[in-house]
Design a protein around this motif. Structure first.
Motif, mmCIF file in Angstrom:
data_model
loop_
_atom_site.group_PDB
_atom_site.id
_atom_site.type_symbol
_atom_site.label_atom_id
_atom_site.label_comp_id
_atom_site.label_asym_id
_atom_site.label_seq_id
_atom_site.Cartn_x
_atom_site.Cartn_y
_atom_site.Cartn_z
ATOM 1 N N SER A 85 38.807 30.798 38.860
ATOM 2 C CA SER A 85 39.465 32.087 38.617
ATOM 3 C C SER A 85 40.846 32.134 39.266
ATOM 4 O O SER A 85 41.098 31.485 40.280
ATOM 5 C CB SER A 85 38.592 33.214 39.168
ATOM 6 N N ASP A 86 41.736 32.918 38.662
ATOM 7 C CA ASP A 86 43.068 33.133 39.233
ATOM 8 C C ASP A 86 43.107 34.368 40.123
ATOM 9 O O ASP A 86 43.990 34.503 40.966
ATOM 10 C CB ASP A 86 44.112 33.297 38.130
ATOM 11 N N ARG A 87 42.127 35.278 39.912
ATOM 12 C CA ARG A 87 42.109 36.518 40.684
ATOM 13 C C ARG A 87 40.701 36.765 41.220
ATOM 14 O O ARG A 87 39.705 36.455 40.559
ATOM 15 C CB ARG A 87 42.571 37.701 39.823
ATOM 16 N N TYR A 88 40.640 37.362 42.424
ATOM 17 C CA TYR A 88 39.364 37.651 43.072
ATOM 18 C C TYR A 88 39.448 39.006 43.782
ATOM 19 O O TYR A 88 40.513 39.393 44.268
ATOM 20 C CB TYR A 88 39.038 36.600 44.146
ATOM 21 N N THR A 164 45.586 37.312 44.132
ATOM 22 C CA THR A 164 45.932 36.350 43.096
ATOM 23 C C THR A 164 46.191 35.009 43.765
ATOM 24 O O THR A 164 46.931 34.937 44.751
ATOM 25 C CB THR A 164 47.200 36.792 42.327
ATOM 26 N N PRO A 194 34.940 36.652 41.834
ATOM 27 C CA PRO A 194 35.943 36.419 40.793
ATOM 28 C C PRO A 194 36.141 37.644 39.905
ATOM 29 O O PRO A 194 35.195 38.359 39.571
ATOM 30 C CB PRO A 194 35.352 35.267 39.975
ATOM 31 N N VAL A 196 36.888 38.710 36.354
ATOM 32 C CA VAL A 196 36.790 38.097 35.020
ATOM 33 C C VAL A 196 37.703 38.829 34.055
ATOM 34 O O VAL A 196 37.735 40.042 34.006
ATOM 35 C CB VAL A 196 35.330 38.135 34.522
#
Length: 196
Positions: A85-88, A164, A194, A196
């Motif tokens: 994932s790029d974002r959490y 990010t 994550p 989504v």
């Protein structure tokens, strides 16, 4: 990497003499008897407090923990897909400090705005950018305990928000090694979910 949820009931807390943060530290590290180099194989944990008669500890480690059968414990293995994932969303209890240039000693960062600024500035070194729109900081009671006749004191701040990933390798390394200072005593575990 492994993530373990440890549930301690009142009997467990009495048996392991869980009276302060140092006692929690000793219990967590006792679950990993074969790890001698904790800098290479970092053990991180967060004391999540008490709920419905249980004290919850969340433990992240490179090795699988080994607990007495009497303890209620669940362990999951975190696979490579978790890092895609790029974002959490994140949560972390950290000990914000800065080094005093005159003395070389670490000093606590105090105040709501300064601790939030501290996280935003340090996050870039850790391979992520904290979203300032979602970032929350909750200054908690100071963590104190005695070890070997010396008193230890840690400022404690709970951070929540979203992030990010800006550099994947430093980000994963920071998550595995922990953030900031006081990692052996329940600080630095970056709890992630994550987006989504």
């Amino acid at each position: 990497m492994y993530l373990t949820k440890l549930m301690l009931n009142a009997r467990d807390c009495t048996h392991f003499q869980i009276r302060d943060a140092y006692a929690v530290h000793k219990l967590v590290y006792s679950l990993f008897p074969v790890i001698h180099d904790t800098n290479r194989q970092r053990i991180l944990y967060a004391d999540k407090g008490t709920d419905q008669g249980y004290r919850f500890l969340l433990i992240q480690s490179q090795a699988q923990p080994h607990a007495p059968v009497s303890l209620a414990m669940t362990t999951l293995c975190i696979g490579d897909s978790f890092w895609a994932s790029d974002r959490y969303y994140f949560e972390a209890v950290l000990n914000p400090v800065k080094r005093n240039p005159a003395t070389g000693k670490r000093q606590p960062v105090k105040g709501l705005f300064p601790v939030m600024k501290w996280l935003v500035e340090n996050s870039l070194e850790w391979g992520f950018s904290a979203d300032e729109q979602t970032l929350q900081a909750f200054i908690q009671n100071t963590l104190t305990f005695e070890k070997g006749g010396k008193e230890y004191c840690f400022n404690r701040v709970l951070f929540r928000g979203s992030l990010t990933v800006t550099e994947r390798a430093p980000f994963r390394s920071a998550v595995e090694k922990g953030l900031g200072h006081g990692k052996a005593f329940g600080f630095g575990l970056l709890q992630l979910s994550p987006i989504v």
